[in-house]
Design a protein around this motif. Structure first.
Motif, PDB file in Angstrom:
ATOM      1  N   VAL A 170      73.869  17.136  37.738  1.00  0.00           N
ATOM      2  CA  VAL A 170      73.420  18.065  36.700  1.00  0.00           C
ATOM      3  C   VAL A 170      71.978  18.475  36.964  1.00  0.00           C
ATOM      4  O   VAL A 170      71.094  17.638  37.157  1.00  0.00           O
ATOM      5  N   LYS A 171      71.749  19.784  36.956  1.00  0.00           N
ATOM      6  CA  LYS A 171      70.424  20.303  37.266  1.00  0.00           C
ATOM      7  C   LYS A 171      69.826  21.177  36.159  1.00  0.00           C
ATOM      8  O   LYS A 171      68.606  21.282  36.041  1.00  0.00           O
ATOM      9  N   PHE A 172      70.701  21.812  35.359  1.00  0.00           N
ATOM     10  CA  PHE A 172      70.183  22.803  34.414  1.00  0.00           C
ATOM     11  C   PHE A 172      71.055  22.865  33.167  1.00  0.00           C
ATOM     12  O   PHE A 172      72.279  22.765  33.241  1.00  0.00           O
ATOM     13  N   LEU A 173      70.392  23.019  32.020  1.00  0.00           N
ATOM     14  CA  LEU A 173      71.083  23.180  30.737  1.00  0.00           C
ATOM     15  C   LEU A 173      70.506  24.386  30.016  1.00  0.00           C
ATOM     16  O   LEU A 173      69.282  24.549  29.942  1.00  0.00           O
ATOM     17  N   GLU A 174      71.394  25.221  29.519  1.00  0.00           N
ATOM     18  CA  GLU A 174      70.987  26.345  28.671  1.00  0.00           C
ATOM     19  C   GLU A 174      71.739  26.241  27.361  1.00  0.00           C
ATOM     20  O   GLU A 174      72.969  26.125  27.359  1.00  0.00           O
ATOM     21  N   ALA A 175      71.013  26.271  26.245  1.00  0.00           N
ATOM     22  CA  ALA A 175      71.666  26.155  24.938  1.00  0.00           C
ATOM     23  C   ALA A 175      70.974  27.055  23.929  1.00  0.00           C
ATOM     24  O   ALA A 175      69.736  27.119  23.885  1.00  0.00           O
ATOM     25  N   ASN A 176      71.763  27.758  23.121  1.00  0.00           N
ATOM     26  CA  ASN A 176      71.253  28.651  22.086  1.00  0.00           C
ATOM     27  C   ASN A 176      71.890  28.295  20.751  1.00  0.00           C
ATOM     28  O   ASN A 176      73.110  28.093  20.675  1.00  0.00           O
TER      29      ASN A 176
ATOM     30  N   GLN B  18      63.552  10.933  29.360  1.00  0.00           N
ATOM     31  CA  GLN B  18      62.522  11.696  28.663  1.00  0.00           C
ATOM     32  C   GLN B  18      62.017  12.836  29.550  1.00  0.00           C
ATOM     33  O   GLN B  18      61.869  12.659  30.767  1.00  0.00           O
ATOM     34  N   PRO B  19      61.744  14.001  28.970  1.00  0.00           N
ATOM     35  CA  PRO B  19      61.168  15.080  29.773  1.00  0.00           C
ATOM     36  C   PRO B  19      59.747  14.731  30.214  1.00  0.00           C
ATOM     37  O   PRO B  19      59.029  14.020  29.500  1.00  0.00           O
ATOM     38  N   ILE B  20      59.353  15.237  31.371  1.00  0.00           N
ATOM     39  CA  ILE B  20      58.006  14.984  31.865  1.00  0.00           C
ATOM     40  C   ILE B  20      57.045  16.112  31.480  1.00  0.00           C
ATOM     41  O   ILE B  20      55.835  15.974  31.572  1.00  0.00           O
ATOM     42  N   LYS B  21      57.619  17.225  31.006  1.00  0.00           N
ATOM     43  CA  LYS B  21      56.792  18.352  30.570  1.00  0.00           C
ATOM     44  C   LYS B  21      57.543  19.143  29.509  1.00  0.00           C
ATOM     45  O   LYS B  21      58.761  19.310  29.587  1.00  0.00           O
ATOM     46  N   ILE B  22      56.803  19.607  28.486  1.00  0.00           N
ATOM     47  CA  ILE B  22      57.396  20.389  27.400  1.00  0.00           C
ATOM     48  C   ILE B  22      56.583  21.662  27.211  1.00  0.00           C
ATOM     49  O   ILE B  22      55.372  21.595  26.975  1.00  0.00           O
ATOM     50  N   ASP B  23      57.241  22.817  27.321  1.00  0.00           N
ATOM     51  CA  ASP B  23      56.602  24.106  27.042  1.00  0.00           C
ATOM     52  C   ASP B  23      57.319  24.760  25.867  1.00  0.00           C
ATOM     53  O   ASP B  23      58.556  24.737  25.800  1.00  0.00           O
ATOM     54  N   ILE B  24      56.559  25.351  24.977  1.00  0.00           N
ATOM     55  CA  ILE B  24      57.140  25.925  23.761  1.00  0.00           C
ATOM     56  C   ILE B  24      56.504  27.275  23.450  1.00  0.00           C
ATOM     57  O   ILE B  24      55.280  27.431  23.503  1.00  0.00           O
TER      58      ILE B  24
ATOM     59  N   ASN C  65      62.434  14.944  35.836  1.00  0.00           N
ATOM     60  CA  ASN C  65      62.268  14.553  37.237  1.00  0.00           C
ATOM     61  C   ASN C  65      63.328  15.213  38.118  1.00  0.00           C
ATOM     62  O   ASN C  65      64.456  15.468  37.673  1.00  0.00           O
ATOM     63  N   GLY C  66      62.979  15.488  39.357  1.00  0.00           N
ATOM     64  CA  GLY C  66      63.935  16.040  40.307  1.00  0.00           C
ATOM     65  C   GLY C  66      64.228  17.511  40.111  1.00  0.00           C
ATOM     66  O   GLY C  66      65.276  18.005  40.556  1.00  0.00           O
ATOM     67  N   GLY C  67      63.329  18.242  39.430  1.00  0.00           N
ATOM     68  CA  GLY C  67      63.524  19.677  39.253  1.00  0.00           C
ATOM     69  C   GLY C  67      64.579  20.044  38.224  1.00  0.00           C
ATOM     70  O   GLY C  67      65.030  21.201  38.177  1.00  0.00           O
ATOM     71  N   LYS C  68      64.962  19.105  37.378  1.00  0.00           N
ATOM     72  CA  LYS C  68      65.956  19.382  36.332  1.00  0.00           C
ATOM     73  C   LYS C  68      65.259  20.043  35.142  1.00  0.00           C
ATOM     74  O   LYS C  68      64.100  19.772  34.858  1.00  0.00           O
TER      75      LYS C  68
END
Length: 334
Positions: free
Chosen positions: A148-154, A192-198, A218-221
Motif C-alpha cells: 500500500v502506497k497511497f490513500l485518497e478519501a473524501n 503514525q504520520p511523519i508529516k502533516i500538512d493542512i 515512511n517509505g513515501g506513503k
C-alpha cells in the motif's frame, strides 16, 4: 449473559443505534433496557417508539441506577467527556460516539479513568466493524494489491445544523466527518504520520468547515483526505497498492459495496427495519454493538479493532488539525 444497554440522549443517532440493534435478527443475548435524556418527556417518547422499559429524566439518575451493564453515549460532542466520566465513575462500560472527546487532554484523562476502573471503553468508530472493511483488510493482508502506497478519501455533506456549524455545540468538520478519513488512514497504514500538512477554512463562528489533510508516512506513503460540511462530495475512498487498488464506494465511512482488487464489485447487504433511519446505512451500527458485547463477555476493556491507543492517536490528529487552523474551544489548553 445478557448485555443490558442504557442509551444516553434521545437524539437522532441514538434512535438509529437502538433501531439497528433491535431489528437485527442475530444480535445474540443483549437488550436495550433504559434511556436517559435531560427532558424526561423526550426520554418517554423515545422509549415508546423503541419499546424500552425504563426511562430517566437525568443522566445522573441513570448512571447511579442498577440493571445496566454498558451505555451508548450519543449526546453532542462537548458532553462526551463529562458523560463518559460520569458513567465510568458509576461502574458502567461505555461506548461513546465519535469524537471520543473534544481534544487530546480530555481523551488522555478519560482513557486513564477507564483503565483505573478496569471498565470497557470504546470510541464508536463503526466503520471498523463493517463487513466491507473486514473484506478490504483481508485483501490487503493477502497481498492482493501489493504494498500500500497511497490513500485518497473524501467525506463531505451540506449541513445547516448548529451541531456542525456552531462552536458552542462542538461544531467542526474535523470532529464531525474528519474523524472518518483520519481513522481510515490509521486503519490502512497502521503507523503514525511523519508529516502533516493542512489547508482549510473557518466560518464566522470560528468553526472549521473544510480541510484538505495530507499525511506523509515512511517509505513515501501518503494519504490525501478531504472533508467538508458545506458541500456534498463523492464520499468514496480508494487504497492504492503496487499491484492494484480497492475502492470503498459511497458512503465509504460505512460502505455496503466495494470494488475489489480484481475489479469486481462485492456487496454487503444490511438488514431491514420497520422504523426509518435518520442517517445512511445506520443499520450497520449493530456491528459495533456486537463487538462491545463480545468484548464485555470476554472480559476485555478495549476492542482490538478500535483500541484506546488508536482513539488517543485520533484525538491528537484532530487537535493538530484544529491548532493549525486556529480553531479553539473553551476546553482547549494549548
Amino acid at each position: 449473559m445478557t448485555i443490558r444497554w442504557g442509551i444516553v440522549s434521545a437524539g437522532k443517532i441514538c434512535s438509529d443505534f437502538v433501531n439497528a440493534v433491535n431489528s437485527y435478527p442475530n444480535k445474540g443475548d443483549q437488550e436495550i433496557v433504559a434511556v436517559a435524556a435531560r427532558d424526561k418527556k423526550k426520554a418517554d417518547e423515545f422509549a415508546k417508539i423503541h419499546n424500552i422499559k425504563k426511562t430517566f429524566g437525568s443522566y445522573e439518575e441513570m448512571a447511579k441506577s442498577g440493571g445496566i451493564d454498558v451505555v451508548y453515549i450519543g449526546a453532542l460532542n462537548p458532553y462526551h467527556y463529562v458523560l463518559a466520566q460520569l458513567y465510568l465513575s458509576n461502574g458502567k462500560h461505555v461506548l461513546c460516539e465519535k469524537p471520543l472527546c473534544m481534544n487530546t487532554q480530555q481523551a488522555e484523562s478519560l482513557i486513564e479513568l477507564a483503565k483505573k476502573k478496569k471498565l470497557f471503553l470504546m470510541e464508536a468508530v463503526w466503520s471498523r466493524f463493517s463487513p466491507a472493511y473486514i473484506e478490504m483488510e483481508k485483501q490487503i493482508a493477502n497481498g492482493e494489491i501489493g504494498e500500500v502506497k497511497f490513500l485518497e478519501a473524501n467525506l463531505g455533506f451540506f449541513s445547516e445544523s448548529d451541531r456542525v456549524n456552531k462552536k458552542e455545540y462542538g461544531g467542526s468538520a474535523v470532529l464531525d466527518v474528519g474523524v472518518y478519513v483520519l481513522q481510515l488512514a490509521q486503519f490502512i497504514f497502521k503507523e503514525q504520520p511523519i508529516k502533516i500538512d493542512i489547508v482549510g477554512n473557518v466560518n464566522e463562528d470560528g468553526v472549521d468547515y473544510t480541510e484538505t489533510i495530507i499525511l506523509e508516512y515512511n517509505g513515501g506513503k501518503r494519504a490525501v483526505l478531504n472533508t467538508h460540511t458545506q458541500l456534498q462530495l463523492i464520499n468514496k475512498a480508494t487504497v492504492y497498492g503496487t499491484k492494484s487498488r480497492i475502492t470503498l464506494k459511497p458512503p465509504f465511512h460505512f460502505p455496503h459495496k466495494i470494488i475489489c482488487s480484481d475489479g469486481l464489485v462485492k456487496e454487503f447487504k444490511l438488514h431491514q427495519s420497520k422504523i426509518p433511519y435518520n442517517f445512511e446505512n445506520s443499520a450497520g451500527l449493530v456491528y459495533e454493538a456486537m463487538e462491545v458485547a463480545r468484548c464485555i463477555r470476554e472480559g476485555l476493556t478495549e476492542s482490538p479493532r478500535m483500541t484506546l491507543a488508536e482513539s488517543l492517536s485520533l484525538a491528537i490528529l484532530e487537535t493538530t488539525v484544529r491548532e493549525k487552523l486556529g480553531v479553539r474551544f473553551n476546553c482547549d489548553i494549548y
